[in-house]
Design an enzyme around this catalytic site. Structure first.
Site, PDB file in Angstrom:
ATOM      1  N   HIS A 187      18.833  -7.818 -20.669  1.00  0.00           N
ATOM      2  CA  HIS A 187      20.205  -7.317 -20.797  1.00  0.00           C
ATOM      3  C   HIS A 187      20.208  -5.803 -20.786  1.00  0.00           C
ATOM      4  CE1 HIS A 187      18.491  -8.213 -24.758  1.00  0.00           C
ATOM      5  NE2 HIS A 187      19.154  -7.174 -25.232  1.00  0.00           N
ATOM      6  N   HIS A 222      22.361  -2.802 -22.253  1.00  0.00           N
ATOM      7  CA  HIS A 222      23.422  -2.370 -23.152  1.00  0.00           C
ATOM      8  C   HIS A 222      24.200  -1.265 -22.450  1.00  0.00           C
ATOM      9  CE1 HIS A 222      21.641  -4.099 -26.951  1.00  0.00           C
ATOM     10  NE2 HIS A 222      20.526  -3.981 -26.259  1.00  0.00           N
TER      11      HIS A 222
HETATM   12  P1  5GP Z   1      18.362  -6.292 -28.121  1.00  0.00           P
HETATM   13  O1  5GP Z   1      18.049  -5.966 -29.562  1.00  0.00           O
HETATM   14  O2  5GP Z   1      17.637  -7.546 -27.679  1.00  0.00           O
HETATM   15  O3  5GP Z   1      18.174  -5.149 -27.177  1.00  0.00           O
HETATM   16  O4  5GP Z   1      19.912  -6.593 -28.074  1.00  0.00           O
HETATM   17  C1  5GP Z   1      20.464  -7.840 -28.370  1.00  0.00           C
HETATM   18  C2  5GP Z   1      21.941  -7.621 -28.572  1.00  0.00           C
HETATM   19  O5  5GP Z   1      22.563  -8.880 -28.540  1.00  0.00           O
HETATM   20  C3  5GP Z   1      22.289  -6.972 -29.911  1.00  0.00           C
HETATM   21  O6  5GP Z   1      22.985  -5.761 -29.678  1.00  0.00           O
HETATM   22  C4  5GP Z   1      23.137  -8.017 -30.605  1.00  0.00           C
HETATM   23  O7  5GP Z   1      24.203  -7.469 -31.338  1.00  0.00           O
HETATM   24  C5  5GP Z   1      23.630  -8.873 -29.459  1.00  0.00           C
HETATM   25  N1  5GP Z   1      23.872 -10.265 -29.821  1.00  0.00           N
HETATM   26  C6  5GP Z   1      23.031 -11.065 -30.539  1.00  0.00           C
HETATM   27  N2  5GP Z   1      23.557 -12.298 -30.664  1.00  0.00           N
HETATM   28  C7  5GP Z   1      24.747 -12.278 -29.995  1.00  0.00           C
HETATM   29  C8  5GP Z   1      25.757 -13.279 -29.778  1.00  0.00           C
HETATM   30  O8  5GP Z   1      25.660 -14.432 -30.205  1.00  0.00           O
HETATM   31  N3  5GP Z   1      26.835 -12.895 -29.053  1.00  0.00           N
HETATM   32  C9  5GP Z   1      26.976 -11.620 -28.564  1.00  0.00           C
HETATM   33  N4  5GP Z   1      28.085 -11.357 -27.865  1.00  0.00           N
HETATM   34  N5  5GP Z   1      26.039 -10.659 -28.745  1.00  0.00           N
HETATM   35  C10 5GP Z   1      24.936 -10.986 -29.465  1.00  0.00           C
END
Ligand code: 5GP
Ligand code: ZN
Length: 150
Positions: free
Chosen positions: A111, A113
């Site tokens: 993903h 951001h």
């Molecule tokens: P990472 O830490 O892997 O770079 O980012 C994961 C992102 O996914 C985080 O910013 C977190 O807030 C978001 N996230 C986690 N679970 C969910 C969910 O169930 N729904 C949505 N819309 N975002 C999520």
């Protein structure tokens, strides 16, 4: 018999959160979708309007993404960033992807951001630059990287 060309790609993990969001099994606040990707609002936003751009197919992280898919996701992330400027009044935008737990990746499905920044928000990056202890380190590391570029 399976030949290397006929071995199917590994299946997505059945418990992948973002695969479930991509399929609609788990709801999300959708911004945009096409045949390859989905954009939706982050549930734990760093700032107002923080969005996520994901591929619909399961890919663990950016270092494992086919180039055409990575390019498409970045194209969409750029458009989301422009929309944050146009619609939300963002004055800056961070486009970030974390690859691996050590890098802060908590959801192992690629993903980007897309995080809008505003002059009056309280968000600060915990980004502390430290110069190399020895000036030779930068060119030595540059040479190591140059020799390892795939
Ligand atoms: P990472 O830490 O892997 O770079 O980012 C994961 C992102 O996914 C985080 O910013 C977190 O807030 C978001 N996230 C986690 N679970 C969910 C969910 O169930 N729904 C949505 N819309 N975002 C999520
Ligand atoms: Zn997935």
């Amino acid at each position: 018999m399976n030949t290397p060309d006929s071995v199917p790609a590994p299946a997505a993990p059945a418990d992948c959160l973002f695969c479930k969001i991509a399929s609609g099994a788990i709801p999300s606040a959708k911004v945009f979708e096409d045949d390859q990707c989905l954009v939706f609002m982050d549930i734990g936003p760093l700032t107002h309007g923080h969005a996520l751009v994901i591929p619909k197919q399961h890919v663990r992280a950016i270092t494992e993404a086919p180039l055409d898919l990575a390019s498409h996701l970045l194209d969409i992330a750029q458009r989301v960033a422009r929309a944050q400027v146009a619609a939300l009044g963002a004055k800056g935008v961070n486009i970030v992807t974390n690859d691996g737990e050590l890098a802060g990746q908590t959801v192992p499905h690629l993903h980007f951001h897309v995080i809008p920044q505003y002059p009056d928000d309280q968000h600060v990056w915990n980004w502390e630059p430290h110069p190399y202890a020895d000036p030779v380190h930068a060119p030595v590391l540059a040479a190591a990287l140059a020799g390892a570029m795939p």
